[in-house]
Design a protein around this motif. Structure first.
Motif, PDB file in Angstrom:
ATOM      1  N   GLY A 186       0.087  -4.417   1.758  1.00  0.00           N
ATOM      2  CA  GLY A 186       0.020  -3.055   2.264  1.00  0.00           C
ATOM      3  C   GLY A 186      -1.121  -2.265   1.653  1.00  0.00           C
ATOM      4  O   GLY A 186      -1.814  -1.513   2.333  1.00  0.00           O
ATOM      5  N   THR A 232       9.883   6.796  10.282  1.00  0.00           N
ATOM      6  CA  THR A 232       9.553   6.549   8.880  1.00  0.00           C
ATOM      7  C   THR A 232      10.792   6.764   8.015  1.00  0.00           C
ATOM      8  O   THR A 232      11.820   7.249   8.487  1.00  0.00           O
ATOM      9  N   TRP A 266       9.974   8.401   4.997  1.00  0.00           N
ATOM     10  CA  TRP A 266       9.238   9.174   3.996  1.00  0.00           C
ATOM     11  C   TRP A 266      10.217  10.042   3.201  1.00  0.00           C
ATOM     12  O   TRP A 266      11.174  10.593   3.765  1.00  0.00           O
ATOM     13  N   THR A 301       0.110   7.593   5.900  1.00  0.00           N
ATOM     14  CA  THR A 301       0.909   6.630   6.663  1.00  0.00           C
ATOM     15  C   THR A 301       0.763   5.236   6.068  1.00  0.00           C
ATOM     16  O   THR A 301       1.772   4.526   5.854  1.00  0.00           O
ATOM     17  N   LEU A 302      -0.450   4.813   5.785  1.00  0.00           N
ATOM     18  CA  LEU A 302      -0.681   3.486   5.221  1.00  0.00           C
ATOM     19  C   LEU A 302      -0.089   3.342   3.818  1.00  0.00           C
ATOM     20  O   LEU A 302       0.474   2.281   3.482  1.00  0.00           O
ATOM     21  N   TYR A 361       2.537   4.933   2.578  1.00  0.00           N
ATOM     22  CA  TYR A 361       4.002   4.806   2.647  1.00  0.00           C
ATOM     23  C   TYR A 361       4.424   3.508   3.323  1.00  0.00           C
ATOM     24  O   TYR A 361       5.458   2.921   2.996  1.00  0.00           O
ATOM     25  N   GLN A 362       3.633   3.013   4.270  1.00  0.00           N
ATOM     26  CA  GLN A 362       3.931   1.698   4.840  1.00  0.00           C
ATOM     27  C   GLN A 362       3.832   0.619   3.759  1.00  0.00           C
ATOM     28  O   GLN A 362       4.629  -0.321   3.756  1.00  0.00           O
ATOM     29  N   ARG A 386       8.117   2.227   3.526  1.00  0.00           N
ATOM     30  CA  ARG A 386       8.657   3.463   4.093  1.00  0.00           C
ATOM     31  C   ARG A 386       8.066   3.757   5.474  1.00  0.00           C
ATOM     32  O   ARG A 386       8.251   4.787   6.011  1.00  0.00           O
TER      33      ARG A 386
END
Length: 421
Positions: free
Chosen positions: A36, A367, A369, A413-414, A416-417, A421
């Motif tokens: 990730g 998500t 988050w 976004t990246l 948390y991915q 998440r």
């Protein structure tokens, strides 16, 4: 906690590494996967390779230690000097959390109250009016001044409900007055002189009725000066910057030897808005803008962020009480307050606003988050977030007024991915 030298050494060791031992198969949510984080690196690297930004730095620090750090590209395409941990950035509105922390120190000492009228410290606020647009029968719009329904308070300054807009967007007559006043061209004025200009203008709305992003934190900086009897920077250095080791954080770069360390945007990416360019931080200024004037490095801001994440302590010294930080990181403009939101509302639909930070109050669709994450950013492109649930903070340093929103959303976004998440 790391000492300053150990912290810098850890950053150096992590340059080029992606994730290290942060994640593994079957890991719990809240830990990073190397795969990730590789996508995070690839994304930033592509932004540089395609000429959208000269360079950037990203730090993710969890459980008190860097788990990801990487420099990308160059400080300035004109010099081609590589980005590094000592690069100096314009922080712009990432100054606001620092000013807010200074004010909350005074609250803890009983020298200031969130409910105090601003007029207690800046008497001219007592006679300010609210500008209200009125349309005549011939459809001509005029501005009428109405009295305050209640005083502007310190809490209004901290949560942007004081009616003090920036004035660079919207067609309203009050916004035009603020824009025409040239408040951003204030480099040779003191905070006292700046506030005198503000109090000669009307408020854009009644206090406490609307989140309207603008000069409120600049006024808060002046309140700090009045109470402390010092300039804003003097008080910040005495109580926060010097004790924390934030030695590069100031309102301009004073030492010519440091000029090559200043990060610059792409040559065609220097406009904050149609009338204001990104400022030259190599030129001395008198104005110590608590809302947007600071410059600093990623390692300096990391110490500030870790102090907040620790609940107000860093390397054995307490700066604020945990309860104070919890109050700052709570939503103060929720539905129960009936506070409206301005047309841009930068925190976004999943967030409220506390005392100096946006605060996540609901989870974005698709998500997981974390709730309670608090954050802010700067118009020059920098952003940071503090995630107490995962014992994590992140700081992204870049200079790109035009690309900042797009990059911030994609990166968050990246990141948390990469945590599942």
């Amino acid at each position: 906690m790391f000492g300053r030298r150990a912290f810098i050494a850890a950053l150096v060791l992590l340059v080029g590494m992606v994730g290290g031992k942060a994640g593994s198969e079957g890991r719990a949510v809240g830990t990073f996967s190397p795969e990730g984080l590789a996508k995070v690196s690839d994304y930033i690297r592509n932004e540089v390779a395609t000429g959208k930004i000269p360079g950037a730095i990203l730090l993710l620090q969890q459980h008190g230690k860097p788990v990801y750090y990487e420099n990308f590209g160059v400080r300035d395409v004109a010099t081609e000097i590589s980005m590094s941990a000592d690069t100096i950035f314009r922080l712009y509105s990432m100054s606001k959390p620092i000013t807010s922390v200074m004010a909350m120190m005074l609250v803890e000492e009983g020298k200031l109250s969130l409910d105090d009228p601003v007029a207690k410290y800046i008497p001219a606020f007592a006679s300010m009016k609210v500008g209200v647009e009125k349309k005549a029968e011939d459809d001509k719009v005029s501005l009428e001044l109405e009295p305050l329904e209640r005083p502007v308070t310190i809490k209004d300054l901290m949560r942007h409900t004081a009616g003090l807009p920036y004035g660079y967007y919207g067609g309203e007559l009050v916004n035009k007055l603020y824009a025409d006043a040239g408040l951003f061209n204030n480099g040779n004025s003191t905070n006292a002189e700046f506030v005198a200009k503000i109090t000669a203008l009307p408020l854009a709305e009644q206090p406490g009725t609307k989140w309207d992003y603008g000069h409120a934190t600049d006024v808060l900086g002046r309140v700090v000066e009045v109470i402390s009897g010092k300039t804003l920077l003097q008080f910040e250095k005495e109580r926060l910057l010097d004790p924390l080791g934030m030695t590069e954080t100031a309102f301009f770069v004073a030492d010519p030897a440091k000029f090559p360390r200043v990060a610059e945007p792409m040559p065609a990416d220097r406009n904050i808005n149609p009338t204001t360019q990104i400022r030259d931080i190599k030129r001395p200024v008198t104005w110590e803008s608590g809302g947007g004037g600071m410059v600093g490095t990623i390692s300096d801001y990391a110490r500030f962020a870790q102090m907040l994440l620790n609940g107000g302590t860093y390397e054995g010294r307490r700066y604020l009480q945990p309860e104070t930080i919890a109050l700052m990181a709570s939503d103060h403009i929720g539905p129960e307050t009936k506070i409206a939101r301005d047309q841009n509302y930068y925190p976004g639909g999943n967030s409220g606003f506390g005392l100096g930070f946006a605060v996540r109050t609901s989870v974005p669709s698709g998500t997981s988050w974390p709730l309670g994450e608090y954050r802010w950013d700067g118009v020059g492109g920098t952003f940071f977030f503090i995630d107490p649930e995962d014992d994590l903070f992140g700081i992204f340093m870049v200079q790109t007024p035009s690309q900042r929103g797009r990059i911030q959303l994609a990166l968050k976004t990246l990141i948390y991915q990469a945590m599942g998440r």
